[in-house]
Design a protein around this motif. Structure first.
Motif, PDB file in Angstrom:
ATOM      1  N   ALA A  95       0.438  -0.632   0.542  1.00 17.50           N
ATOM      2  CA  ALA A  95      -0.240   0.237  -0.031  1.00 17.50           C
ATOM      3  C   ALA A  95       1.062   1.547   0.007  1.00 17.50           C
ATOM      4  N   PHE A  96       1.912   1.169   0.482  1.00 17.59           N
ATOM      5  CA  PHE A  96       2.815   1.957   1.285  1.00 17.59           C
ATOM      6  C   PHE A  96       3.689   2.905  -0.287  1.00 17.59           C
ATOM      7  N   LYS A  97       4.200   1.087  -1.137  1.00 21.82           N
ATOM      8  CA  LYS A  97       4.703   1.773  -1.777  1.00 21.82           C
ATOM      9  C   LYS A  97       4.061   2.103  -3.632  1.00 21.82           C
ATOM     10  N   GLU A  98       2.677   2.237  -3.438  1.00 20.95           N
ATOM     11  CA  GLU A  98       1.396   2.713  -4.196  1.00 20.95           C
ATOM     12  C   GLU A  98       1.380   3.981  -3.744  1.00 20.95           C
ATOM     13  N   HIS A  99       1.144   4.177  -2.942  1.00 21.08           N
ATOM     14  CA  HIS A  99       0.718   5.414  -2.399  1.00 21.08           C
ATOM     15  C   HIS A  99       1.076   6.278  -1.915  1.00 21.08           C
ATOM     16  N   THR A 137       7.762   1.026  20.849  1.00 20.21           N
ATOM     17  CA  THR A 137       8.610   0.410  19.927  1.00 20.21           C
ATOM     18  C   THR A 137       8.436   2.220  18.472  1.00 20.21           C
ATOM     19  N   VAL A 138       7.083   2.976  18.275  1.00 18.77           N
ATOM     20  CA  VAL A 138       7.011   3.698  17.341  1.00 18.77           C
ATOM     21  C   VAL A 138       7.935   4.614  17.746  1.00 18.77           C
ATOM     22  N   TRP A 139       8.246   4.973  19.207  1.00 12.99           N
ATOM     23  CA  TRP A 139       9.117   5.932  19.915  1.00 12.99           C
ATOM     24  C   TRP A 139      10.760   5.437  19.427  1.00 12.99           C
ATOM     25  N   LYS A 140      10.600   4.490  19.745  1.00 14.26           N
ATOM     26  CA  LYS A 140      12.260   3.957  19.305  1.00 14.26           C
ATOM     27  C   LYS A 140      12.691   3.675  18.051  1.00 14.26           C
ATOM     28  N   LEU A 141      11.342   3.075  17.046  1.00 16.27           N
ATOM     29  CA  LEU A 141      12.263   3.142  15.630  1.00 16.27           C
ATOM     30  C   LEU A 141      12.331   4.986  15.176  1.00 16.27           C
ATOM     31  N   SER A 171       5.937   3.620   6.027  1.00 14.10           N
ATOM     32  CA  SER A 171       5.998   5.401   6.566  1.00 14.10           C
ATOM     33  C   SER A 171       7.214   5.711   6.073  1.00 14.10           C
ATOM     34  N   VAL A 172       8.537   5.972   6.591  1.00  8.90           N
ATOM     35  CA  VAL A 172      10.548   5.964   6.840  1.00  8.90           C
ATOM     36  C   VAL A 172      10.812   5.554   5.301  1.00  8.90           C
ATOM     37  N   ASN A 173      10.258   4.538   4.905  1.00  9.06           N
ATOM     38  CA  ASN A 173      10.892   3.902   3.945  1.00  9.06           C
ATOM     39  C   ASN A 173      10.070   4.033   2.346  1.00  9.06           C
ATOM     40  N   ASN A 201      15.508   7.545  12.653  1.00 10.14           N
ATOM     41  CA  ASN A 201      15.733   8.667  12.300  1.00 10.14           C
ATOM     42  C   ASN A 201      14.789   9.439  11.406  1.00 10.14           C
ATOM     43  N   ALA A 202      13.814   9.373  11.647  1.00 10.70           N
ATOM     44  CA  ALA A 202      12.466   9.288  10.564  1.00 10.70           C
ATOM     45  C   ALA A 202      12.443  11.006  10.533  1.00 10.70           C
ATOM     46  N   LYS A 203      12.287  11.154   9.784  1.00  9.41           N
ATOM     47  CA  LYS A 203      12.320  12.631   8.743  1.00  9.41           C
ATOM     48  C   LYS A 203      10.984  13.522   9.946  1.00  9.41           C
ATOM     49  N   PHE A 204       9.995  12.798   9.753  1.00 10.73           N
ATOM     50  CA  PHE A 204       8.377  13.674  10.281  1.00 10.73           C
ATOM     51  C   PHE A 204       8.187  13.812  11.915  1.00 10.73           C
ATOM     52  N   ASN A 205       7.535  14.373  12.131  1.00 11.39           N
ATOM     53  CA  ASN A 205       6.613  14.336  13.268  1.00 11.39           C
ATOM     54  C   ASN A 205       6.283  13.360  13.814  1.00 11.39           C
ATOM     55  N   VAL A 206       5.573  13.073  15.254  1.00  4.83           N
ATOM     56  CA  VAL A 206       5.579  11.729  15.953  1.00  4.83           C
ATOM     57  C   VAL A 206       4.203  12.109  17.310  1.00  4.83           C
ATOM     58  N   THR A 207       3.409  11.589  17.083  1.00  2.00           N
ATOM     59  CA  THR A 207       2.300  11.777  18.539  1.00  2.00           C
ATOM     60  C   THR A 207       1.281  10.276  19.042  1.00  2.00           C
TER      61      THR A 207
END
Length: 346
Positions: A73-77, A180-184, A117-119, A189-195
């Protein structure tokens, strides 16, 4: 001048919270939504409920516990995604192996969509994960009024203890999924913000009347059972916790998309106050169609419940969101009145 609508990927689109979030996103007129569902039937049903809104489309993700479940789904969109709201989560107590059936899928599911999301989503601005009060609270101290917790508190339960029963396992799984989300976020080195959004018991009406079934989602079923009780029904005083309305939860998922930097790195502890079964029964007995026909219990026994339970300080969340949460009376009444309407009793 027209502004291009931004695209939100929302996992678990058929969920109780997710449907309200989709509704608010579409009502805002600023977003397109791509929702993940498990089957074509669910997609067709949701599309129909949303009047085949052209800003709503679907992808199929059959098992979120697969490591690469979201990759296709992420490869496509992915190139057109501005935001991700990850609300899908395994939630069942009908299991044989707590680690295999609850903890591992929660961890793998969160890791899978975050890595996708990162890839594959180079323009992503914000990632919102639906976590839980279970990731914050110490379940064994919920009725300890000397215990204080806030947005920085973590469920302290160790892995070995989590294997004792499915409820412990579920609480631990929510902690693991969010961690897991906060660790990743750091590791990749995610370029987006997280909540993270951490709700307590979520009450409120279903997004559509057609979703009102004989048995409702876990939190709303507490209200539903009393709507269908009799004057002889006993009120189990051992059930107590905190409440929040589903419409407030949906809004809390969307606010970070509107002001990304303000919400980056934040946990939103979504708590509207304490309740017990008696408090719910007290509200239901103010509805004319129910008064005299349902459980009564010991009226007002829960009036002092805030002082009998752990102290929740979510002032930081309230300051960030800057809107009033619905009170218990409103959320319980709205839940019950929808049930009565669907059953032709309103």
């Amino acid at each position: 001048m027209t502004t291009e609508k931004q695209t939100v990927f929302l996992s678990g689109a058929s969920g109780f919270i997710a449907q309200h979030t989709i509704k608010q996103l579409l009502d805002a007129g600023k977003f397109k939504v791509i929702g993940s569902v498990r089957s074509e039937d669910k997609a067709n049903s949701l599309a129909k409920n949303f009047n085949n809104n052209p800003d709503l489309s679907f992808v199929y993700v059959k098992d979120i516990a697969e490591e690469t479940a979201f990759d296709e789904a992420f490869k496509e969109h992915g190139s057109k995604l501005d935001f991700v709201i990850h609300s899908a989560s395994p939630f069942t107590f009908d299991i044989t192996d707590i680690n295999k059936d609850l903890i591992i899928p929660a961890k793998v599911g969160s890791a899978g969509i975050f890595k996708a999301s990162v890839n594959y989503a180079p323009n992503l601005k914000h990632f919102v994960v639906t976590s839980s009060y279970a990731a914050i609270n110490d379940l064994l101290r919920e009725t300890d009024n000397t215990y204080h917790l806030n947005e920085n508190t973590w469920n302290p339960m160790p892995f070995d203890e989590a294997l004792a029963n499915p409820i412990f396992g579920y609480c631990y799984s929510k902690k693991v999924a969010e961690q897991t989300v906060w660790k990743l976020t750091e590791e990749l080195n995610a370029k987006f913000n997280v909540t993270a959004v951490n709700p307590v018991f979520v009450f409120g009406p279903q997004c559509f009347d057609s979703s009102v079934t004989k048995v409702l989602n876990t939190s709303c079923e507490i209200v539903n059972k009393f709507v269908h009780s009799t004057p002889e029904t006993e009120v189990d005083e051992s059930i107590k916790g905190s409440y929040i309305d589903v419409r407030d939860i949906a809004r809390a998922h969307i606010e970070p998309l509107l002001d990304s930097d303000k919400f980056n790195g934040k946990r939103l502890l979504m708590d509207g106050g304490r309740f017990g079964n008696q408090a719910i029964v007290d509200v239901l007995n103010t509805i004319p169609q129910l008064k005299g026909k349902i459980a009564v219990g010991t009226p007002h026994k829960d009036d002092d419940i805030e002082n009998q339970m752990a102290v929740i300080d979510n002032s930081a969340t309230k300051k960030l969101l800057n809107f009033e949460f619905m009170n218990l009376e409103q959320t319980v009444k709205d839940t019950a009145l929808q049930i009565l309407k669907v059953e032709g009793k309103a």
